[in-house]
Design a protein around this motif. Structure first.
Motif, PDB file in Angstrom:
ATOM      1  N   PRO A 119       0.818   3.144  -6.987  1.00 25.33           N
ATOM      2  CA  PRO A 119       0.534   2.145  -5.358  1.00 25.33           C
ATOM      3  C   PRO A 119       1.431   1.645  -5.136  1.00 25.33           C
ATOM      4  CG  PRO A 119      -1.080   2.180  -7.379  1.00 25.33           C
ATOM      5  CD  PRO A 119      -0.231   2.882  -7.819  1.00 25.33           C
ATOM      6  N   PHE A 136      -2.309   3.013  -0.675  1.00 24.18           N
ATOM      7  CA  PHE A 136      -3.285   2.967  -1.867  1.00 24.18           C
ATOM      8  C   PHE A 136      -3.753   4.752  -1.966  1.00 24.18           C
ATOM      9  CE2 PHE A 136      -3.520  -1.380  -1.839  1.00 24.18           C
ATOM     10  CZ  PHE A 136      -3.568  -1.834  -3.121  1.00 24.18           C
ATOM     11  N   TYR A 146       2.037  -6.264   1.458  1.00 24.50           N
ATOM     12  CA  TYR A 146       0.664  -6.698   0.604  1.00 24.50           C
ATOM     13  C   TYR A 146       0.539  -7.751   0.405  1.00 24.50           C
ATOM     14  CZ  TYR A 146      -3.322  -6.492  -2.607  1.00 24.50           C
ATOM     15  OH  TYR A 146      -5.356  -6.812  -2.968  1.00 24.50           O
ATOM     16  N   ASP A 176      -5.537  -0.701  -9.366  1.00 25.09           N
ATOM     17  CA  ASP A 176      -6.402   0.202  -7.586  1.00 25.09           C
ATOM     18  C   ASP A 176      -7.872  -1.284  -7.500  1.00 25.09           C
ATOM     19  OD1 ASP A 176      -4.589   2.454  -7.831  1.00 25.09           O
ATOM     20  OD2 ASP A 176      -6.125   3.813  -9.265  1.00 25.09           O
ATOM     21  N   ASP A 179      -7.239  -2.949  -4.139  1.00 25.90           N
ATOM     22  CA  ASP A 179      -6.776  -1.790  -3.242  1.00 25.90           C
ATOM     23  C   ASP A 179      -8.351  -2.417  -2.583  1.00 25.90           C
ATOM     24  OD1 ASP A 179      -7.970  -0.165  -0.963  1.00 25.90           O
ATOM     25  OD2 ASP A 179      -8.262   1.652  -3.174  1.00 25.90           O
TER      26      ASP A 179
END
Length: 237
Positions: A119, A136, A146, A176, A179
């Motif tokens: 990711p 993601f 990001y 994750d 995300d």
């Protein structure tokens, strides 16, 4: 040594380093791992967390060529390291980082299908900045800045901030969890629970009770405050 002192020591040690990428990149990553509290890369037969991860590019004409990822953690990130000669506030510097980002994306998309796409792509200019890009869906799509284009570039001095070190730690250990869709879903569930509690605290009194209890009168503002905190926090993750 406290976390703050360790961060200041790291920043002082690495700021302004002029040696080449080859001479500095792995040492920088090892020190960064120690700073954020994660294991350093180590070779394994699975090649799932290591420096110089070998990779094979397949080209449109059917030919192949070999490459190596500077640092790789399966299911987490591809890290591309540079030591650019251009000054950090120049177009040459920005262009060099963009080329490194493209290189990192190509590595991510060339990984074996069985491993999936990580990711995150991290771009490091040793001793200057760390840039963070994310995708993601893990489909090999475009990696975007990001958490956003204004704050994806982390100057070395930003590592003094606990929230920045925590973000990097989570990229290493639980990517994750960063995300935005997952964060939004969790916040929605939490707010729904708080709204249910608020509704219950505001229920009309039963015939046996002429007034609402003092406890419910106190709880309602507290619950409303918790809802505001949850929604504001989700905006700044």
């Amino acid at each position: 040594m406290t976390n703050t002192a360790a961060a200041q020591d790291f920043i002082a040690r690495w700021s302004g380093v002029t040696a080449s990428e080859l001479a500095t990149a792995q040492s920088f990553v090892i020190d960064l791992c120690a700073l954020v509290g994660v294991d350093k890369p180590h070779p394994t037969p699975e090649q799932n967390y290591m420096f110089e991860r070998p990779i094979t590019f397949t080209h449109g004409d059917g030919s192949t060529s070999s490459g190596r990822i500077d640092c790789y953690r399966r299911g987490h990130f591809v890290l591309e390291a540079k030591k650019l000669k251009a000054g950090s506030h120049t177009k040459g510097f920005d262009d060099g980082l963009l080329r490194a980002r493209s290189q990192g994306e190509n590595y991510a998309r060339s990984l074996p299908a069985a491993e999936g796409r990580p990711p995150f792509v991290l771009v490091v200019d040793v001793g200057t900045v760390i840039e963070v890009y994310a995708e993601f869906s893990k489909s090999g799509g475009t990696y975007t800045p990001y958490p956003d284009p204004r704050s994806h570039r982390l100057p070395l001095a930003d590592l003094a901030r606990p929230e920045v070190r925590e973000r990097l730690r989570r990229i290493w250990q639980d990517p994750d969890s960063l995300d935005p869709a997952r964060i939004s879903a969790q916040v929605t569930r939490d707010v729904a629970t708080l709204l249910a509690r608020l509704a219950k605290s505001l229920e009309a009194p039963s015939p046996q009770s002429a007034v609402r209890s003092p406890q419910s009168a106190v709880r309602s503002p507290q619950i409303i405050h918790q809802i505001r905190v949850k929604t504001n926090t989700s905006k700044h993750k």
